[in-house]
Structure formats: structure tokens, C-alpha cells
Design a protein around this motif. Structure first.
Motif, PDB file in Angstrom:
ATOM      1  N   ASP A 135       0.813  -1.208   0.000  1.00 39.39           N
ATOM      2  CA  ASP A 135       0.000   0.000   0.000  1.00 39.39           C
ATOM      3  C   ASP A 135       0.853   1.268   0.000  1.00 39.39           C
ATOM      4  OD1 ASP A 135      -2.299  -1.517   0.015  1.00 39.39           O
ATOM      5  OD2 ASP A 135      -2.409  -1.583   2.209  1.00 39.39           O
ATOM      6  N   GLU A 136       2.032   1.205   0.596  1.00 38.94           N
ATOM      7  CA  GLU A 136       2.907   2.379   0.646  1.00 38.94           C
ATOM      8  C   GLU A 136       3.480   2.722  -0.727  1.00 38.94           C
ATOM      9  OE1 GLU A 136       5.879   1.865   3.600  1.00 38.94           O
ATOM     10  OE2 GLU A 136       4.449   1.744   5.272  1.00 38.94           O
ATOM     11  N   LYS A 137       3.438   1.748  -1.638  1.00 39.53           N
ATOM     12  CA  LYS A 137       3.960   1.993  -2.996  1.00 39.53           C
ATOM     13  C   LYS A 137       2.847   1.996  -4.030  1.00 39.53           C
ATOM     14  CE  LYS A 137       8.523   0.087  -1.976  1.00 39.53           C
ATOM     15  NZ  LYS A 137       9.536  -0.955  -2.312  1.00 39.53           N
ATOM     16  N   GLY A 138       1.622   2.279  -3.581  1.00 45.08           N
ATOM     17  CA  GLY A 138       0.533   2.444  -4.529  1.00 45.08           C
ATOM     18  C   GLY A 138      -0.498   1.341  -4.543  1.00 45.08           C
ATOM     19  N   GLY A 139      -0.358   0.332  -3.668  1.00 41.92           N
ATOM     20  CA  GLY A 139      -1.357  -0.725  -3.570  1.00 41.92           C
ATOM     21  C   GLY A 139      -1.361  -1.636  -4.788  1.00 41.92           C
ATOM     22  N   PRO A 140      -2.473  -2.351  -5.003  1.00 42.35           N
ATOM     23  CA  PRO A 140      -2.533  -3.336  -6.091  1.00 42.35           C
ATOM     24  C   PRO A 140      -2.242  -2.751  -7.468  1.00 42.35           C
ATOM     25  CG  PRO A 140      -4.394  -3.615  -4.593  1.00 42.35           C
ATOM     26  CD  PRO A 140      -3.701  -2.340  -4.193  1.00 42.35           C
ATOM     27  N   GLU A 141      -2.644  -1.479  -7.691  1.00 44.63           N
ATOM     28  CA  GLU A 141      -2.471  -0.883  -9.012  1.00 44.63           C
ATOM     29  C   GLU A 141      -1.000  -0.720  -9.379  1.00 44.63           C
ATOM     30  OE1 GLU A 141      -4.945  -0.335 -11.117  1.00 44.63           O
ATOM     31  OE2 GLU A 141      -6.248  -1.201  -9.573  1.00 44.63           O
ATOM     32  N   SER A 142      -0.144  -0.558  -8.383  1.00 46.69           N
ATOM     33  CA  SER A 142       1.285  -0.334  -8.652  1.00 46.69           C
ATOM     34  C   SER A 142       1.995  -1.606  -9.087  1.00 46.69           C
ATOM     35  CB  SER A 142       1.973   0.222  -7.408  1.00 46.69           C
ATOM     36  OG  SER A 142       2.072  -0.792  -6.402  1.00 46.69           O
ATOM     37  N   GLY A 143       1.434  -2.746  -8.726  1.00 53.76           N
ATOM     38  CA  GLY A 143       2.086  -4.007  -9.038  1.00 53.76           C
ATOM     39  C   GLY A 143       3.192  -4.387  -8.076  1.00 53.76           C
ATOM     40  N   MET A 144       3.473  -3.532  -7.090  1.00 53.63           N
ATOM     41  CA  MET A 144       4.533  -3.813  -6.125  1.00 53.63           C
ATOM     42  C   MET A 144       3.978  -4.620  -4.950  1.00 53.63           C
ATOM     43  SD  MET A 144       7.012  -2.552  -7.718  1.00 53.63           S
ATOM     44  CE  MET A 144       8.347  -2.664  -6.521  1.00 53.63           C
ATOM     45  N   LEU A 145       4.851  -5.409  -4.342  1.00 55.70           N
ATOM     46  CA  LEU A 145       4.452  -6.281  -3.245  1.00 55.70           C
ATOM     47  C   LEU A 145       5.307  -6.044  -2.017  1.00 55.70           C
ATOM     48  CD1 LEU A 145       4.238  -9.619  -5.293  1.00 55.70           C
ATOM     49  CD2 LEU A 145       2.293  -8.239  -4.538  1.00 55.70           C
ATOM     50  N   LYS A 146       4.799  -6.452  -0.862  1.00 52.16           N
ATOM     51  CA  LYS A 146       5.601  -6.460   0.363  1.00 52.16           C
ATOM     52  C   LYS A 146       5.557  -7.877   0.928  1.00 52.16           C
ATOM     53  CE  LYS A 146       1.714  -4.941   3.259  1.00 52.16           C
ATOM     54  NZ  LYS A 146       1.226  -3.916   4.212  1.00 52.16           N
ATOM     55  N   SER A 147       6.581  -8.220   1.682  1.00 46.83           N
ATOM     56  CA  SER A 147       6.668  -9.581   2.220  1.00 46.83           C
ATOM     57  C   SER A 147       6.631  -9.552   3.743  1.00 46.83           C
ATOM     58  CB  SER A 147       7.968 -10.249   1.765  1.00 46.83           C
ATOM     59  OG  SER A 147       9.084  -9.591   2.333  1.00 46.83           O
ATOM     60  N   LYS A 148       6.241 -10.688   4.306  1.00 49.17           N
ATOM     61  CA  LYS A 148       6.243 -10.858   5.755  1.00 49.17           C
ATOM     62  C   LYS A 148       6.667 -12.286   6.072  1.00 49.17           C
ATOM     63  CE  LYS A 148       3.165 -11.031   9.787  1.00 49.17           C
ATOM     64  NZ  LYS A 148       1.753 -11.022  10.236  1.00 49.17           N
ATOM     65  N   LYS A 149       7.606 -12.443   6.992  1.00 40.30           N
ATOM     66  CA  LYS A 149       7.995 -13.785   7.405  1.00 40.30           C
ATOM     67  C   LYS A 149       6.949 -14.327   8.359  1.00 40.30           C
ATOM     68  CE  LYS A 149      11.552 -14.654  10.183  1.00 40.30           C
ATOM     69  NZ  LYS A 149      12.953 -14.797  10.633  1.00 40.30           N
ATOM     70  N   GLU A 150       6.307 -15.424   7.964  1.00 44.39           N
ATOM     71  CA  GLU A 150       5.224 -16.011   8.756  1.00 44.39           C
ATOM     72  C   GLU A 150       5.744 -17.021   9.773  1.00 44.39           C
ATOM     73  OE1 GLU A 150       2.138 -15.175   8.726  1.00 44.39           O
ATOM     74  OE2 GLU A 150       1.905 -13.980   6.907  1.00 44.39           O
ATOM     75  N   ALA A 151       6.812 -17.719   9.442  1.00 45.56           N
ATOM     76  CA  ALA A 151       7.301 -18.761  10.352  1.00 45.56           C
ATOM     77  C   ALA A 151       8.720 -19.157   9.976  1.00 45.56           C
ATOM     78  CB  ALA A 151       6.393 -19.989  10.310  1.00 45.56           C
ATOM     79  N   MET A 152       9.483 -19.599  10.978  1.00 46.98           N
ATOM     80  CA  MET A 152      10.786 -20.226  10.767  1.00 46.98           C
ATOM     81  C   MET A 152      10.776 -21.516  11.568  1.00 46.98           C
ATOM     82  SD  MET A 152      14.651 -18.790  11.383  1.00 46.98           S
ATOM     83  CE  MET A 152      14.730 -19.152  13.153  1.00 46.98           C
ATOM     84  N   LEU A 153      10.843 -22.646  10.873  1.00 45.05           N
ATOM     85  CA  LEU A 153      10.634 -23.942  11.515  1.00 45.05           C
ATOM     86  C   LEU A 153      11.963 -24.673  11.680  1.00 45.05           C
ATOM     87  CD1 LEU A 153       7.396 -25.073   9.619  1.00 45.05           C
ATOM     88  CD2 LEU A 153       7.639 -23.646  11.660  1.00 45.05           C
TER      89      LEU A 153
END
Length: 371
Positions: A135-153
């Protein structure tokens, strides 16, 4: 001006051949196709770096059309929508099977992760990541993504030392199940919803180099440095079946299960020029051996939509597609299609969601080819 015209001409030529290239800032080793069809991007892939130090990266790649020259049609470009910092090189990357056609996972049963857009990586540990519009780079229209680490097993909580993971497989029939292989001779089956190991077993006498699930949730196979292909059933882990052993117990590096006919497996030895095709109904005897390469093979991938087509790639810079329709009657001598890359091919993947397309990694480039 002439140089600019030459570049445009080359881009047009590649587009007619339907070859698309992305240049990364590092050597590309691991790669994976997303199983979700994207609204605003024809392709979406993840690629992992191979840098001989702790700091490595994963990039999420997407496509968009760009007007490079006013006199020509817009050309499809591949761009990095997101970069994930990753410790050590990824030994493998996979997107969640959710969204794949013709599998129970397509029903959306993703357990606690729900509709989150997940990928997994192995290296020192098994890690789960989610990606979403930035969202900080324009949301879905911008085509940019952000990542989040969900787990380290990590299944070894009693020690600071971890045995590196050589590979993993994500079960297509139950996306809550991931199986990992390790240099410590073990395989671990994980429930990613609870983030707990369901079982861990000593699978081989030496390092385990690869693991792959068959149809369903219970049966999987492994290969390793002891030169054997072994098959396990989670309903009875006290016993395993040795499907095949190399003549001189040379290490087996990779394993791929046929997506359409689970009687067949493909594997190859370390530094081998041939790929071995096995029928689990006839243990110990290969159905056929695929040659064609002049330098060692690095990767193999079955066609997701056909039981009799397979692609191999290696250090001779070739990616070869084989038709195995007649393999039970006669040896398979020649590929039906050959592609010459600019350098040694480190890896390849055949897209499950778009089976007309194969991706290969060589040097610092990812290339997408229509087959």
C-alpha cells in the motif's frame, strides 16, 4: 540511435519467439512459478540468489507491458515486485499449492493460513513467507508487493547448530504438509498450521538430497548420497522400500515424481550426463536413460499436463524436452526440442498453472520460454 534500434529489434525478435529474460543483480539458483493466476501479470515467479556469504535474497518477479519505442508495440517486461532478505542461498523455493488446477488445494482449504499468498524456502531452516500488495507503494495498481515472514521452523530446539536443509516438497493434496530433507540423514514432515513436526525419520545412511510427495498425503520418496531411491508411507514408517540403487552407489542428487502418472520417477546422479526414469512397479531396473547432455545435469522437470514429457537441463547450457511415449518399447535416443542458453543452466521449472511455459536459470538471468 542505431544501438537503440538494434535493442528494440532484438526485443521484438525474442517476443516473436516468446522468450522473456530478466537480469538479476546476482547469480540465480532457485526458482519457482506461482500457482495463482494473476489479474495484472501474465507470469509471477520467485527466484533466489547464490552468493557465497550469509546475506542472500529472494525476488518476486511479475510482468507488465512497456512502450520501449513509439514505433513498435508495447513489449512485456519482467520486473522485481519485491525483494526478501534471506540468510544463505535458498536450496529450494516453492509457492503454496493453493490455486493449482485439478487438486484439492484448489478448493481453498489452506487451514489457518486461509487465502494468504504463501511461499516457502529452505536453507539453514524452513521459512514461510507471505506476500501482499504494498500500500505504501501504490497498492494493487502499482504491481509492487511487500513480504512478511510467517514462520521459521526448526526441529532441533536443543542446539544452536542446525543441519542445512537440502530440499523440500509442498504437498499438493494437503497444503498444510511440507516435507524437508537434510544433510543429517533425516527427513521431517511438517504441519505448517501448527508449526510443529508431525514426524522425523532417518531416511538414508548418508545425506538426503531431495524429497518428493506422490499422489495423496502419505507416500513420499527420497534420494541421497548413499545412491538409493527410497519410498516411504507415513502410515507405516517402520519400513521403507528401496526402489533403485546406483550400480556403484554413486550419490543421487534430485528426484521428480511424474505429475500425471505416479508410477514414474526421474532422478540423476551427481555429475551425471544421463537422467534415469524409474517405474516403482518394477524396482531396481530403470525404464530408460535419457542422454543428450555433454556436461552434468542440474535439473529435471516433468510436464505438469502430460505423463510422457519431461525437460532436463545442465552445464552444457542446454534445456532438452523429451517424449517418453514409446519408452517401454524402445530406448529414447533424442529429445523432441532443444534450447541453447547463454551459460550453464542451474535450474528449471515447468509452470503448473500455465503449462505452455518453462523457466530456466543461468548465470544472473531468468528466462521464460514457450514450449
Amino acid at each position: 540511435m542505431a544501438d537503440s534500434a538494434a535493442v528494440v529489434s532484438q526485443q521484438q525478435q525474442n517476443q516473436r519467439k516468446e522468450i522473456y529474460t530478466y537480469e538479476a543483480p546476482w547469480t540465480v539458483f532457485s526458482l519457482a512459478w506461482s500457482n495463482r493466476i494473476q489479474q495484472n501479470s501474465q507470469f509471477r515467479l520467485a527466484i533466489g540468489s547464490y552468493i557465497e556469504k550469509y546475506e542472500n535474497s529472494v525476488q518476486i518477479l511479475k510482468t507488465r507491458y512497456t512502450q520501449h519505442h513509439p514505433q513498435v508495440e508495447p513489449i512485456m517486461d519482467i520486473y522485481s515486485a519485491c525483494t526478501i532478505e534471506h540468510p544463505y542461498p535458498c536450496t529450494k523455493i516453492l509457492w503454496s499449492p493453493e490455486g493449482m488446477k485439478n487438486t484439492p488445494a484448489a478448493g481453498g482449504g489452506g487451514g489457518n493460513f486461509g487465502s494468504r499468498d504463501l511461499l516457502a524456502t529452505t536453507g539453514d531452516y524452513l521459512r514461510l513467507w507471505s506476500v501482499s500488495p504494498d500500500d505504501e507503494k501504490g497498492g494493487p495498481e502499482s504491481g509492487m508487493l511487500k513480504s512478511k515472514k510467517e514462520a521459521m521452523l526448526n526441529n532441533n530446539n536443543k542446539s544452536d547448530y542446525c543441519s542445512p536443509l537440502t530440499s523440500f516438497d509442498w504437498n499438493e493434496y494437503d497444503p498444510s504438509i511440507i516435507g524437508t530433507s537434510s544433510i543429517d540423514t533425516t527427513c521431517t514432515i511438517w504441519d505448517i498450521n501448527t508449526q510443529q513436526a508431525k514426524t522425523q525419520l532417518i531416511a538414508h545412511e548418508r545425506e538426503v538430497f531431495d524429497i518428493a510427495f506422490s499422489a495423496g498425503t502419505d507416500v513420499f520418496a527420497t534420494v541421497g548420497a548413499d545412491g538409493s531411491v527410497r519410498m516411504f508411507d507415513q502410515r507405516n514408517l517402520e519400513h521403507s522400500t528401496i526402489i533403485y540403487e546406483t550400480p556403484n552407489l554413486e550419490p543421487l542428487l534430485r528426484l521428480e515424481w511424474n505429475k500425471q502418472d505416479h508410477n514414474y520417477l526421474a532422478t540423476f546422479k551427481v555429475d551425471s550426463l544421463t537422467t534415469t526414469i524409474l517405474d516403482i512397479r518394477v524396482p531396481s531396473m530403470p525404464v530408460t536413460e535419457l542422454g543428450g547432455h555433454h556436461n552434468p545435469i542440474n535439473a529435471v522437470a516433468w510436464a505438469p499436463h502430460s505423463s510422457c514429457h519431461i525437460c532436463t537441463a545442465g552445464d552444457d547450457s542446454q534445456a532438452l524436452i523429451w517424449d517418453l511415449t514409446q519408452m517401454s518399447k524402445r530406448s529414447v535416443e533424442d529429445p523432441i526440442l532443444a534450447y541453447n542458453a547463454e551459460a550453464e543452466v542451474n535450474n528449471l521449472q515447468w509452470s503448473s498453472s500455465q503449462p505452455d511455459w518453462v523457466s530456466i536459470a543461468f548465470a544472473n538471468k531468468l528466462q521464460i520460454l514457450r514450449v
